[in-house]
Design a protein around this motif. Structure first.
Motif, PDB file in Angstrom:
ATOM      1  N   ILE A  87     -34.252  17.362 -39.875  1.00 24.64           N
ATOM      2  CA  ILE A  87     -35.280  17.346 -38.834  1.00 24.64           C
ATOM      3  C   ILE A  87     -34.804  18.179 -37.641  1.00 24.64           C
ATOM      4  O   ILE A  87     -33.747  17.908 -37.068  1.00 24.64           O
ATOM      5  CB  ILE A  87     -35.592  15.897 -38.394  1.00 24.64           C
ATOM      6  N   PRO A  88     -35.566  19.204 -37.260  1.00 21.21           N
ATOM      7  CA  PRO A  88     -35.094  20.159 -36.253  1.00 21.21           C
ATOM      8  C   PRO A  88     -35.091  19.646 -34.815  1.00 21.21           C
ATOM      9  O   PRO A  88     -34.353  20.145 -33.979  1.00 21.21           O
ATOM     10  CB  PRO A  88     -36.084  21.319 -36.398  1.00 21.21           C
ATOM     11  N   SER A  89     -35.913  18.639 -34.507  1.00 25.94           N
ATOM     12  CA  SER A  89     -36.033  18.158 -33.129  1.00 25.94           C
ATOM     13  C   SER A  89     -35.707  16.669 -33.046  1.00 25.94           C
ATOM     14  O   SER A  89     -36.156  15.877 -33.875  1.00 25.94           O
ATOM     15  CB  SER A  89     -37.445  18.403 -32.602  1.00 25.94           C
ATOM     16  N   SER A  90     -34.953  16.279 -32.022  1.00 26.42           N
ATOM     17  CA  SER A  90     -34.579  14.876 -31.849  1.00 26.42           C
ATOM     18  C   SER A  90     -35.709  14.051 -31.246  1.00 26.42           C
ATOM     19  O   SER A  90     -35.673  12.824 -31.270  1.00 26.42           O
ATOM     20  CB  SER A  90     -33.343  14.769 -30.948  1.00 26.42           C
ATOM     21  N   ILE A  91     -36.725  14.705 -30.686  1.00 24.48           N
ATOM     22  CA  ILE A  91     -37.809  13.976 -30.024  1.00 24.48           C
ATOM     23  C   ILE A  91     -38.602  13.118 -31.001  1.00 24.48           C
ATOM     24  O   ILE A  91     -39.088  12.042 -30.648  1.00 24.48           O
ATOM     25  CB  ILE A  91     -38.757  14.952 -29.279  1.00 24.48           C
ATOM     26  N   ILE A  92     -38.723  13.565 -32.266  1.00 21.36           N
ATOM     27  CA  ILE A  92     -39.499  12.805 -33.254  1.00 21.36           C
ATOM     28  C   ILE A  92     -38.837  11.471 -33.574  1.00 21.36           C
ATOM     29  O   ILE A  92     -39.490  10.421 -33.498  1.00 21.36           O
ATOM     30  CB  ILE A  92     -39.719  13.640 -34.537  1.00 21.36           C
ATOM     31  N   PRO A  93     -37.542  11.435 -33.909  1.00 19.35           N
ATOM     32  CA  PRO A  93     -36.879  10.141 -34.114  1.00 19.35           C
ATOM     33  C   PRO A  93     -36.889   9.271 -32.859  1.00 19.35           C
ATOM     34  O   PRO A  93     -37.040   8.048 -32.956  1.00 19.35           O
ATOM     35  CB  PRO A  93     -35.450  10.538 -34.502  1.00 19.35           C
ATOM     36  N   GLN A  94     -36.763   9.905 -31.694  1.00 16.85           N
ATOM     37  CA  GLN A  94     -36.756   9.135 -30.446  1.00 16.85           C
ATOM     38  C   GLN A  94     -38.097   8.442 -30.220  1.00 16.85           C
ATOM     39  O   GLN A  94     -38.159   7.273 -29.835  1.00 16.85           O
ATOM     40  CB  GLN A  94     -36.435  10.049 -29.256  1.00 16.85           C
ATOM     41  N   LEU A  95     -39.201   9.153 -30.477  1.00 16.06           N
ATOM     42  CA  LEU A  95     -40.544   8.584 -30.288  1.00 16.06           C
ATOM     43  C   LEU A  95     -40.793   7.419 -31.242  1.00 16.06           C
ATOM     44  O   LEU A  95     -41.491   6.461 -30.900  1.00 16.06           O
ATOM     45  CB  LEU A  95     -41.606   9.667 -30.487  1.00 16.06           C
ATOM     46  N   ALA A  96     -40.227   7.495 -32.450  1.00 22.12           N
ATOM     47  CA  ALA A  96     -40.421   6.424 -33.440  1.00 22.12           C
ATOM     48  C   ALA A  96     -39.868   5.096 -32.939  1.00 22.12           C
ATOM     49  O   ALA A  96     -40.334   4.025 -33.350  1.00 22.12           O
ATOM     50  CB  ALA A  96     -39.753   6.810 -34.760  1.00 22.12           C
ATOM     51  N   LEU A  97     -38.894   5.152 -32.035  1.00 19.18           N
ATOM     52  CA  LEU A  97     -38.259   3.935 -31.520  1.00 19.18           C
ATOM     53  C   LEU A  97     -39.136   3.166 -30.536  1.00 19.18           C
ATOM     54  O   LEU A  97     -38.744   2.101 -30.056  1.00 19.18           O
ATOM     55  CB  LEU A  97     -36.920   4.282 -30.854  1.00 19.18           C
ATOM     56  N   LEU A  98     -40.326   3.692 -30.233  1.00 21.69           N
ATOM     57  CA  LEU A  98     -41.253   2.963 -29.364  1.00 21.69           C
ATOM     58  C   LEU A  98     -41.800   1.717 -30.065  1.00 21.69           C
ATOM     59  O   LEU A  98     -42.277   0.783 -29.423  1.00 21.69           O
ATOM     60  CB  LEU A  98     -42.402   3.874 -28.924  1.00 21.69           C
ATOM     61  N   ILE A  99     -41.788   1.737 -31.398  1.00 23.23           N
ATOM     62  CA  ILE A  99     -42.168   0.537 -32.178  1.00 23.23           C
ATOM     63  C   ILE A  99     -40.926   0.140 -32.958  1.00 23.23           C
ATOM     64  O   ILE A  99     -40.646   0.701 -34.015  1.00 23.23           O
ATOM     65  CB  ILE A  99     -43.342   0.826 -33.129  1.00 23.23           C
ATOM     66  N   ASP A 100     -40.206  -0.848 -32.438  1.00 24.65           N
ATOM     67  CA  ASP A 100     -38.883  -1.105 -32.987  1.00 24.65           C
ATOM     68  C   ASP A 100     -38.588  -2.604 -33.048  1.00 24.65           C
ATOM     69  O   ASP A 100     -39.507  -3.428 -32.966  1.00 24.65           O
ATOM     70  CB  ASP A 100     -37.853  -0.357 -32.131  1.00 24.65           C
ATOM     71  N   VAL A 101     -37.329  -2.950 -33.117  1.00 23.40           N
ATOM     72  CA  VAL A 101     -36.896  -4.337 -33.295  1.00 23.40           C
ATOM     73  C   VAL A 101     -37.477  -5.307 -32.251  1.00 23.40           C
ATOM     74  O   VAL A 101     -37.821  -6.442 -32.602  1.00 23.40           O
ATOM     75  CB  VAL A 101     -35.349  -4.420 -33.317  1.00 23.40           C
ATOM     76  N   PRO A 102     -37.601  -4.913 -30.961  1.00 17.77           N
ATOM     77  CA  PRO A 102     -38.197  -5.855 -29.997  1.00 17.77           C
ATOM     78  C   PRO A 102     -39.565  -6.384 -30.432  1.00 17.77           C
ATOM     79  O   PRO A 102     -39.881  -7.559 -30.184  1.00 17.77           O
ATOM     80  CB  PRO A 102     -38.303  -5.018 -28.719  1.00 17.77           C
ATOM     81  N   LEU A 103     -40.361  -5.536 -31.085  1.00 15.59           N
ATOM     82  CA  LEU A 103     -41.666  -5.993 -31.561  1.00 15.59           C
ATOM     83  C   LEU A 103     -41.498  -7.082 -32.615  1.00 15.59           C
ATOM     84  O   LEU A 103     -42.286  -8.033 -32.667  1.00 15.59           O
ATOM     85  CB  LEU A 103     -42.466  -4.819 -32.123  1.00 15.59           C
ATOM     86  N   PHE A 104     -40.461  -6.977 -33.450  1.00 13.21           N
ATOM     87  CA  PHE A 104     -40.210  -8.010 -34.456  1.00 13.21           C
ATOM     88  C   PHE A 104     -39.884  -9.347 -33.806  1.00 13.21           C
ATOM     89  O   PHE A 104     -40.359 -10.396 -34.247  1.00 13.21           O
ATOM     90  CB  PHE A 104     -39.054  -7.598 -35.377  1.00 13.21           C
ATOM     91  N   PHE A 105     -39.067  -9.318 -32.770  1.00 14.17           N
ATOM     92  CA  PHE A 105     -38.731 -10.559 -32.071  1.00 14.17           C
ATOM     93  C   PHE A 105     -39.974 -11.151 -31.404  1.00 14.17           C
ATOM     94  O   PHE A 105     -40.166 -12.367 -31.405  1.00 14.17           O
ATOM     95  CB  PHE A 105     -37.619 -10.317 -31.053  1.00 14.17           C
ATOM     96  N   PHE A 106     -40.807 -10.294 -30.850  1.00  9.11           N
ATOM     97  CA  PHE A 106     -42.066 -10.743 -30.247  1.00  9.11           C
ATOM     98  C   PHE A 106     -42.951 -11.414 -31.293  1.00  9.11           C
ATOM     99  O   PHE A 106     -43.466 -12.520 -31.077  1.00  9.11           O
ATOM    100  CB  PHE A 106     -42.784  -9.552 -29.628  1.00  9.11           C
ATOM    101  N   LEU A 107     -43.138 -10.761 -32.425  1.00  4.81           N
ATOM    102  CA  LEU A 107     -43.989 -11.317 -33.488  1.00  4.81           C
ATOM    103  C   LEU A 107     -43.383 -12.582 -34.082  1.00  4.81           C
ATOM    104  O   LEU A 107     -44.105 -13.503 -34.473  1.00  4.81           O
ATOM    105  CB  LEU A 107     -44.209 -10.260 -34.572  1.00  4.81           C
ATOM    106  N   SER A 108     -42.054 -12.654 -34.147  1.00  8.01           N
ATOM    107  CA  SER A 108     -41.383 -13.858 -34.652  1.00  8.01           C
ATOM    108  C   SER A 108     -41.602 -15.024 -33.703  1.00  8.01           C
ATOM    109  O   SER A 108     -41.806 -16.163 -34.137  1.00  8.01           O
ATOM    110  CB  SER A 108     -39.884 -13.595 -34.822  1.00  8.01           C
TER     111      SER A 108
END
Length: 341
Positions: free
Chosen positions: A31-52
């Motif tokens: 993947i040529p740009s780091s911005i794509i992986p960084q943006l994916a982290l907007l939906i991450d583990v904290p949401l799992f704790f919230f839903l749990s």
């Protein structure tokens, strides 16, 4: 008692976790740009704790005995995952892992799984969740009182701000893979899930909150010369907290359309997301195998454009993960049936 809407949210969240681990591990090679992986982290583990946290309201009891039962429901599939990992490591290395490695896995603090790095590399959340679970009765009690809830949240957010400055006290380990810093940070999202279980936010109010959070995150990105969620995630900072709250607010807005989501849950995609939500823990455990397998498979199609490589890798990850989930969840439920009878 299950809630299909909650399962849909969990399904979306776990599919994004699979995407994150597709992007961040083997994805670093093409993947040529780091911005794509960084943006994916907007939906991450904290949401799992919230839903749990939200899911706890569907439990009739939240006594310590009930919590111990929940622990077993987590630990038994985890043990099955460790057995699969041992088999996979033997198949790829020709020898079994050492007893030190296996005992570390059984105690959930050995994060090394040579040859299959994403398996144990992504399991850190489990010990954090297990450490938070015993506080469920207390957090549910606090959530009944608005002033007490606000006080708890304010104090916790102050602590999050303090440990963003690398306070040594808050980095104190209460388990080899769990610091006080992690415990406080993720317990806030767990509590928010409990507190807002019966609450939604209007689009107008939610949009205003998202704008404020976005300005805060963007200002930090400008100040630090880039959007760096991964650097703010390990260890978690106030910036990662603000960024993670965006997905929480979106969920609270979407809850206004629960009736529409209920109808949509019967569609093919809705059914797939509901299945994913119901089996979210199995999927989290076994997505590491799919993500690790990509290291072996990507060289066969790495000559194509990176977008195609990413798309194909994501699909392969999902297929491998869900095949393992179907098999292991069946075994786990058979074991549970034998135990009950």
């Amino acid at each position: 008692m299950r809630n299909n809407i909650l399962d849909i949210f969990k399904g979306i969240a776990i599919l994004n976790i699979i995407l994150i681990h597709t992007l961040w591990w083997s994805g670093n090679s093409y993947i040529p740009s780091s911005i794509i992986p960084q943006l994916a982290l907007l939906i991450d583990v904290p949401l799992f704790f919230f839903l749990s946290g939200w899911s706890t309201i569907f439990s009739k009891r939240n006594s310590m005995q009930d919590i111990f039962g929940r622990f077993l429901k987590l630990y038994v599939p985890y043990i099955l995952m460790v057995i699969v990992l041992i088999i996979f490591m033997f198949s790829s290395h020709g020898q079994f892992p050492s007893w030190n490695e296996i005992s570390g896995w059984l105690l959930i603090f050995n994060q090394n799984s040579d040859g299959w790095p994403v398996v144990m590399g992504s399991i850190w959340f489990l010990t954090v969740f297990i450490c938070i679970m015993p506080f469920t009765p207390i957090l549910r009690y606090i959530s009944q009182y608005r002033n007490a809830s606000l006080l708890y949240l304010i104090i916790s957010i102050i602590f999050i701000g303090l440990f963003s400055s690398n306070s040594e006290f808050l980095n104190y380990s209460i388990y080899p893979t769990v610091s006080l810093r992690l415990l406080i940070f993720y317990s806030v999202f767990y509590f928010l899930g409990i507190y807002t279980a019966q609450i939604s936010i209007s689009k107008r109010s939610g949009f205003k909150i998202i704008c404020v959070l976005s300005v805060f995150v963007i200002a930090d990105s400008i100040n630090n010369g880039g959007f760096m969620m991964q650097e703010n995630k390990f260890p978690p900072t106030l910036i990662y907290f603000a960024a993670s709250m965006i997905s929480i607010i979106i969920v609270l807005i979407v809850k206004n359309y629960e009736s529409n989501l209920s109808k949509w849950s019967n569609s093919s995609m809705g059914s797939f997301l509901t299945y994913s939500g119901k089996n979210v823990f199995y999927i989290y455990l076994f997505q590491g195998f799919g993500a690790s397998a990509l290291y072996y498979l990507i060289p066969y199609y790495s000559q194509f454009h990176w977008i195609f490589v990413l798309f194909l890798s994501y699909i392969i990850n999902i297929v491998i993960t869900y095949l393992l989930v179907v098999i292991i969840s069946f075994v786990d439920r058979k074991l549970y049936f034998l135990y009950k009878n």
